[in-house]
Write a protein that holds these residues in place. Structure first.
Motif, mmCIF file in Angstrom:
data_model
loop_
_atom_site.group_PDB
_atom_site.id
_atom_site.type_symbol
_atom_site.label_atom_id
_atom_site.label_comp_id
_atom_site.label_asym_id
_atom_site.label_seq_id
_atom_site.Cartn_x
_atom_site.Cartn_y
_atom_site.Cartn_z
ATOM 1 N N ASP A 90 0.803 -1.215 0.000
ATOM 2 C CA ASP A 90 0.000 0.000 0.000
ATOM 3 C C ASP A 90 0.841 1.273 0.000
ATOM 4 O OD1 ASP A 90 0.867 -0.823 2.555
ATOM 5 O OD2 ASP A 90 -0.597 0.494 3.528
ATOM 6 N N LEU A 91 2.167 1.128 0.075
ATOM 7 C CA LEU A 91 3.065 2.282 0.140
ATOM 8 C C LEU A 91 4.019 2.294 -1.046
ATOM 9 C CD1 LEU A 91 4.180 2.094 3.897
ATOM 10 C CD2 LEU A 91 2.281 3.407 2.944
ATOM 11 N N SER A 92 4.282 3.488 -1.557
ATOM 12 C CA SER A 92 5.300 3.633 -2.601
ATOM 13 C C SER A 92 5.931 5.006 -2.470
ATOM 14 C CB SER A 92 4.688 3.467 -3.999
ATOM 15 O OG SER A 92 3.719 4.470 -4.250
ATOM 16 N N VAL A 93 7.173 5.119 -2.896
ATOM 17 C CA VAL A 93 7.877 6.397 -2.894
ATOM 18 C C VAL A 93 8.486 6.624 -4.267
ATOM 19 C CG1 VAL A 93 9.731 7.770 -1.880
ATOM 20 C CG2 VAL A 93 8.384 6.268 -0.426
ATOM 21 N N LEU A 94 8.218 7.808 -4.809
ATOM 22 C CA LEU A 94 8.744 8.203 -6.115
ATOM 23 C C LEU A 94 9.749 9.325 -5.919
ATOM 24 C CD1 LEU A 94 5.291 8.444 -7.953
ATOM 25 C CD2 LEU A 94 6.822 6.464 -7.880
ATOM 26 N N GLN A 95 10.806 9.306 -6.714
ATOM 27 C CA GLN A 95 11.762 10.399 -6.636
ATOM 28 C C GLN A 95 11.244 11.555 -7.485
ATOM 29 O OE1 GLN A 95 15.803 9.533 -7.776
ATOM 30 N NE2 GLN A 95 16.598 11.375 -6.780
ATOM 31 N N GLY A 96 11.180 12.739 -6.894
ATOM 32 C CA GLY A 96 10.665 13.900 -7.613
ATOM 33 C C GLY A 96 10.621 15.114 -6.708
ATOM 34 N N HIS A 97 10.187 16.225 -7.274
ATOM 35 C CA HIS A 97 10.168 17.506 -6.568
ATOM 36 C C HIS A 97 8.744 18.042 -6.448
ATOM 37 C CE1 HIS A 97 14.580 18.224 -6.556
ATOM 38 N NE2 HIS A 97 14.535 17.410 -7.598
ATOM 39 N N ALA A 98 8.526 18.899 -5.469
ATOM 40 C CA ALA A 98 7.208 19.462 -5.214
ATOM 41 C C ALA A 98 6.697 20.285 -6.385
ATOM 42 C CB ALA A 98 7.243 20.320 -3.953
ATOM 43 N N GLY A 118 9.708 25.626 2.420
ATOM 44 C CA GLY A 118 10.799 26.542 2.695
ATOM 45 C C GLY A 118 12.028 26.275 1.850
ATOM 46 N N HIS A 119 12.068 25.113 1.189
ATOM 47 C CA HIS A 119 13.173 24.802 0.281
ATOM 48 C C HIS A 119 12.811 25.086 -1.173
ATOM 49 C CE1 HIS A 119 15.396 23.116 3.554
ATOM 50 N NE2 HIS A 119 14.577 22.094 3.726
ATOM 51 N N VAL A 120 11.611 25.594 -1.408
ATOM 52 C CA VAL A 120 11.129 25.846 -2.771
ATOM 53 C C VAL A 120 11.066 27.348 -2.997
ATOM 54 C CG1 VAL A 120 9.193 25.522 -4.360
ATOM 55 C CG2 VAL A 120 9.804 23.702 -2.738
ATOM 56 N N ALA A 121 11.780 27.808 -4.017
ATOM 57 C CA ALA A 121 11.820 29.250 -4.276
ATOM 58 C C ALA A 121 10.469 29.770 -4.754
ATOM 59 C CB ALA A 121 12.911 29.563 -5.302
ATOM 60 N N ASP A 122 9.812 29.045 -5.666
ATOM 61 C CA ASP A 122 8.535 29.478 -6.229
ATOM 62 C C ASP A 122 7.430 28.561 -5.725
ATOM 63 O OD1 ASP A 122 6.393 30.367 -7.682
ATOM 64 O OD2 ASP A 122 7.312 30.116 -9.652
ATOM 65 N N CYS A 165 25.418 21.636 10.437
ATOM 66 C CA CYS A 165 25.146 21.964 9.040
ATOM 67 C C CYS A 165 23.774 22.628 8.931
ATOM 68 C CB CYS A 165 25.166 20.706 8.175
ATOM 69 S SG CYS A 165 26.735 19.813 8.205
ATOM 70 N N GLU A 166 23.700 23.670 8.149
ATOM 71 C CA GLU A 166 22.440 24.357 7.864
ATOM 72 C C GLU A 166 22.035 24.080 6.426
ATOM 73 O OE1 GLU A 166 20.839 28.882 7.035
ATOM 74 O OE2 GLU A 166 22.471 28.616 8.490
ATOM 75 N N ILE A 167 20.755 23.814 6.213
ATOM 76 C CA ILE A 167 20.243 23.582 4.857
ATOM 77 C C ILE A 167 19.624 24.874 4.339
ATOM 78 C CG2 ILE A 167 18.718 22.183 3.422
ATOM 79 C CD1 ILE A 167 18.884 19.996 5.509
ATOM 80 N N GLU A 168 20.020 25.250 3.137
ATOM 81 C CA GLU A 168 19.508 26.484 2.530
ATOM 82 C C GLU A 168 17.982 26.477 2.507
ATOM 83 O OE1 GLU A 168 23.019 27.414 -0.769
ATOM 84 O OE2 GLU A 168 21.207 26.317 -1.350
#
Length: 230
Positions: A90-98, A118-122, A165-168
């Motif tokens: 019942d679970l799956s994970v796809l690689q991709g962006h918002a 917060g990691h997405v510019a637009d 470490c800080e993430i942009e």
């Protein structure tokens, strides 16, 4: 937030690759965020869930949805959660962006986007993509770091091999989230925030920052918004 004399700033790709092995450890932010999202999410029994920016998929695994699909850009994060999804048809994970979801239109009843935008510019493009993925009447729950916390110096940080470490990130005003969602055909139903309180004192204590906890009591750390697709 963890402060240090020197903090290395990483891109989201670099940051989450490095954070993946320890990402599932709870923090003050993740605990407060979980409470907000749980309160805003409709019962998931019999529903199809989309988790945008699912990380290791840890929240999705125990959500109780009829089926759940995660979308995550980091291969390392996907791999870190693979064992918890083993044997779960019942679970799956796809690689991709918002902002470019690899899913078909109108396939999900509920969508989450948790501590991601917060990691997405637009964010306008991301909201349009999430609206596209939902059925008419579907629910979207979005959470993120609170702008007030960012203004007080809180950042997305983690420790790796003794280094901080800080993430942009790209802080967005809550009003900007609402406008972007409305432009995508989503109607705001509810909103809430969670602040520093005694419930997260132990995180500060573990980090040796009890004085900071007292100074930050009442500071909003995270917010959540609930929308419905018209």
């Amino acid at each position: 937030m963890i402060e240090a004399p020197e903090i290395r700033v990483l891109s989201p790709a670099e940051g989450y690759a490095g954070w993946a092995p320890t990402y599932e450890r709870e923090t003050a932010v993740s605990m407060l965020e979980e409470a907000l999202v749980s309160a805003m999410t409709p019962p998931l029994g019999g529903r199809r869930l989309l988790d945008v920016g699912c990380g290791t998929g840890r929240r999705m695994v125990r959500a109780g949805a009829a089926s759940a699909t995660g979308v995550e850009p980091s291969r390392e994060m996907i791999a870190a959660g693979a064992m918890s999804r083993l044997g779960r048809a019942d679970l799956s994970v796809l690689q991709g962006h918002a902002d470019a979801l690899p899913v078909l239109d109108g396939c999900y009843d509920v969508a989450w986007c948790r501590l991601v935008l917060g990691h997405v510019a637009d964010i306008a493009v991301a909201y349009a993509e999430m609206a596209r993925a939902l059925v008419a009447g579907g629910t979207l729950v979005v959470s993120d770091f609170h702008p007030q916390a960012h203004a007080r110096g809180h950042r997305r940080t983690f420790r790796a091999e003794g280094e901080v470490c800080e993430i942009e990130s790209h802080p967005h005003a809550i009003a900007d989230h609402i406008v972007a969602a409305e432009n995508a055909g989503l109607v705001l139903v509810d909103g809430a925030e969670a602040a520093v309180s005694s419930s997260v004192r132990h995180f500060y204590e573990k980090a040796g920052r009890l004085a900071l906890h007292e100074a930050e009591l009442g500071l909003p750390l995270v917010f959540a918004l609930r929308f419905v697709r018209v």
